[in-house]
Design a protein around this motif. Structure first.
Motif, PDB file in Angstrom:
ATOM      1  N   ARG A 182       0.830  -1.214   0.000  1.00  0.00           N
ATOM      2  CA  ARG A 182       0.000   0.000   0.000  1.00  0.00           C
ATOM      3  C   ARG A 182       0.859   1.255   0.000  1.00  0.00           C
ATOM      4  O   ARG A 182       0.510   2.262  -0.623  1.00  0.00           O
ATOM      5  N   GLY A 183       1.970   1.198   0.726  1.00  0.00           N
ATOM      6  CA  GLY A 183       2.871   2.337   0.747  1.00  0.00           C
ATOM      7  C   GLY A 183       3.435   2.633  -0.624  1.00  0.00           C
ATOM      8  O   GLY A 183       3.513   3.795  -1.051  1.00  0.00           O
ATOM      9  N   ARG A 184       3.838   1.588  -1.341  1.00  0.00           N
ATOM     10  CA  ARG A 184       4.355   1.777  -2.694  1.00  0.00           C
ATOM     11  C   ARG A 184       3.274   2.306  -3.622  1.00  0.00           C
ATOM     12  O   ARG A 184       3.539   3.152  -4.481  1.00  0.00           O
TER      13      ARG A 184
ATOM     14  N   ARG B 273       8.838   2.076  -7.053  1.00  0.00           N
ATOM     15  CA  ARG B 273       9.405   0.946  -7.798  1.00  0.00           C
ATOM     16  C   ARG B 273      10.165  -0.029  -6.912  1.00  0.00           C
ATOM     17  O   ARG B 273      10.034  -1.248  -7.058  1.00  0.00           O
ATOM     18  N   ARG B 274      10.969   0.501  -5.984  1.00  0.00           N
ATOM     19  CA  ARG B 274      11.869  -0.355  -5.201  1.00  0.00           C
ATOM     20  C   ARG B 274      11.353  -0.692  -3.811  1.00  0.00           C
ATOM     21  O   ARG B 274      11.752  -1.692  -3.222  1.00  0.00           O
ATOM     22  N   GLY B 275      10.536   0.186  -3.250  1.00  0.00           N
ATOM     23  CA  GLY B 275      10.038  -0.050  -1.906  1.00  0.00           C
ATOM     24  C   GLY B 275      10.954   0.419  -0.808  1.00  0.00           C
ATOM     25  O   GLY B 275      10.577   0.438   0.360  1.00  0.00           O
TER      26      GLY B 275
ATOM     27  N   SER C 242       9.633   9.796  -5.263  1.00  0.00           N
ATOM     28  CA  SER C 242       8.399   9.010  -5.182  1.00  0.00           C
ATOM     29  C   SER C 242       8.426   7.859  -6.176  1.00  0.00           C
ATOM     30  O   SER C 242       7.976   6.743  -5.876  1.00  0.00           O
ATOM     31  N   THR C 243       8.956   8.112  -7.370  1.00  0.00           N
ATOM     32  CA  THR C 243       9.074   7.058  -8.376  1.00  0.00           C
ATOM     33  C   THR C 243      10.003   5.954  -7.892  1.00  0.00           C
ATOM     34  O   THR C 243       9.710   4.758  -8.039  1.00  0.00           O
TER      35      THR C 243
END
Length: 227
Positions: A7-9, A84-86, A79-80
């Motif tokens: 959800r965070g991602r 993408r990576r978490g 943010s991107t």
């Protein structure tokens, strides 16, 4: 540092889309000379670019020289990466903290000093609130609810100041040649180097206080989650 949840991602994907949309729209409209000219112009601030394609390069450089645009680009990039990576590394954590500080300053300065006196029209009715209100609120909310958590040290604060300091240096060096500045508080032509230096010191101290506040909030959230 903790890794973001799914959800965070997802939350950071939303922020990234909003931020990139605002940056892209602003640059495209600026290139096509789509914004209405300001009703008031202070001597020494950005102005004078030719209309049409002839003035597009100067308008774009001026646009990218604003702290607002830089802060939105910072938010879009970090943010991107988080979406993408978490998670991010040491420099990414500093970049996130820097972006959080910059976009918060952008929102507060706009709300208190600009919005009460600004009359928006045309495309600015969309892009201005998007970059000064929507993106800041979304990014701060994502940081508060999703993280990342931890990883903030004194070295992190020092790294996070590098981009604002670089922006100040760029602004003053470019202004010394172009004799134009993005904001009144760095308008050397009007208030002189001594006053600009005092303004910059005050701003950097404020930036440190903001980042310390965010670091404290992060510590409290981590402590509460452990309980």
């Amino acid at each position: 540092m903790t890794e973001l949840s799914r959800r965070g991602r997802a939350a950071y994907w939303v922020v990234a889309v909003l931020a990139w949309a605002g940056v892209a729209a602003t640059l495209i409209i600026t290139a096509f000379d789509g914004y209405a000219p300001p009703t008031y112009h202070e001597e020494g601030l950005f102005a004078g670019a030719a209309h049409g394609w002839a003035g597009a390069p100067e308008r774009l450089i001026n646009c990218l020289s604003y702290f607002t645009e830089l802060s939105n680009i910072m938010v879009a990039i970090i943010s991107t990466l988080l979406a993408r990576r978490g998670r991010v590394g040491v420099w990414g954590r500093a970049t996130h903290l820097c972006a959080l500080m910059m976009i918060t300053v952008t929102a507060i300065v706009y709300a208190l000093l600009i919005a009460p006196y600004e009359v928006l029209s045309g495309f600015a009715l969309v892009t201005n609130p998007l970059q000064h209100i929507v993106v800041p609120a979304a990014f701060v909310a994502a940081a508060a609810l999703a993280g990342p958590r931890g990883g903030i040290t004194w070295a992190t604060l020092g790294r996070a100041l590098l981009i604002p300091v670089a922006w100040v240096a760029y602004t003053l060096v470019r202004g010394s040649f172009a004799h134009q500045y993005p904001y009144g508080f760095v308008n050397v032509w009007r208030i002189g180097y001594a006053q600009v230096a005092m303004n910059i010191v005050a701003i950097l101290i404020g930036a440190l206080l903001f980042m310390a506040l965010f670091a404290g909030a992060d510590w409290l959230i981590r402590k509460a989650s452990r309980r």
